[in-house]
Design a protein around this motif. Sequence first.
Motif, short mmCIF file in Angstrom:
data_model
loop_
_atom_site.label_atom_id
_atom_site.label_comp_id
_atom_site.label_asym_id
_atom_site.label_seq_id
_atom_site.Cartn_x
_atom_site.Cartn_y
_atom_site.Cartn_z
N CYS A 52 0.87 -1.17 0.00
CA CYS A 52 0.00 0.00 0.00
C CYS A 52 0.91 1.23 0.00
CB CYS A 52 -0.92 -0.01 1.21
SG CYS A 52 -2.10 1.35 1.23
N ASP A 55 6.26 -0.12 -2.39
CA ASP A 55 6.27 -0.70 -3.74
C ASP A 55 6.65 -2.17 -3.70
OD1 ASP A 55 5.50 1.21 -5.64
OD2 ASP A 55 7.46 2.19 -5.57
N SER A 56 7.65 -2.48 -2.87
CA SER A 56 8.16 -3.84 -2.82
C SER A 56 8.96 -4.03 -1.54
CB SER A 56 9.05 -4.13 -4.04
OG SER A 56 10.18 -3.28 -4.01
N HIS A 78 10.78 -0.96 0.28
CA HIS A 78 10.98 0.12 -0.68
C HIS A 78 9.65 0.87 -0.80
CE1 HIS A 78 14.74 -1.86 -1.66
NE2 HIS A 78 14.04 -2.99 -1.69
N ARG A 126 6.76 3.74 -1.70
CA ARG A 126 6.30 4.51 -2.86
C ARG A 126 6.81 5.94 -2.72
NH1 ARG A 126 0.04 3.93 -2.73
NH2 ARG A 126 0.32 5.79 -3.99
N ASN A 127 7.12 6.57 -3.83
CA ASN A 127 7.60 7.96 -3.77
C ASN A 127 6.53 8.95 -4.24
OD1 ASN A 127 7.60 7.65 -6.52
ND2 ASN A 127 9.81 7.84 -6.77
N ASP A 128 5.29 8.49 -4.35
CA ASP A 128 4.20 9.35 -4.82
C ASP A 128 3.11 9.55 -3.77
OD1 ASP A 128 3.22 6.76 -4.84
OD2 ASP A 128 2.29 6.91 -6.82
N VAL A 129 3.48 9.44 -2.49
CA VAL A 129 2.52 9.59 -1.41
C VAL A 129 2.81 10.90 -0.68
CG1 VAL A 129 1.64 8.59 0.75
CG2 VAL A 129 2.33 7.09 -1.14
#
Length: 167
Positions: free
Chosen positions: A48, A51-52, A64, A66-69
Amino acid sequence: MWDPYLGTTGSAGYAPYMQELWQADYKVNPSIWDFTAGWIPSQYATGCLLDSYDMPNPYTVICHLRNDVYYQNIAPANGRQFTSADVVAHYDRILGLGNGYTIVSPYFASTSGWYPLLSVVANDKFTVTFNWKQGTNPLSILTIMQANGSDDQIECPEAVIQWGKPL
């Protein structure tokens, strides 16, 4: 209440509107797993806020993110990006692992599985490493980390400072 530290029972701390590192993978056919239980087997969980992840050894989980939160564009976070520092602050706070937090008793019930966790370290802006005590079952580690509950709901550290209950 919004504060995950207050627990997973009743309305005190469990906040299903808060994001978690993992969530149920609802692409799984419900005849295989129907998601009626709060517990999610590892094979039916997906990222959620992440990413992984990797497990380079049985006692280390590297997440790793997410960089879009981003947090809401209101005070106190003012739309800033979600980073690994937020994950570290969350676990340091609820488990007394550092950053000025010490073990506070009693823990709420769902943290008992987290006792073998030694540290949570931000490797960079979007990578977090969870280090577990040797001898902890790797399947147990993933089960604990991927289960639903407030122990996996990452709160905004600035909100804790502004409105949180002192520990």
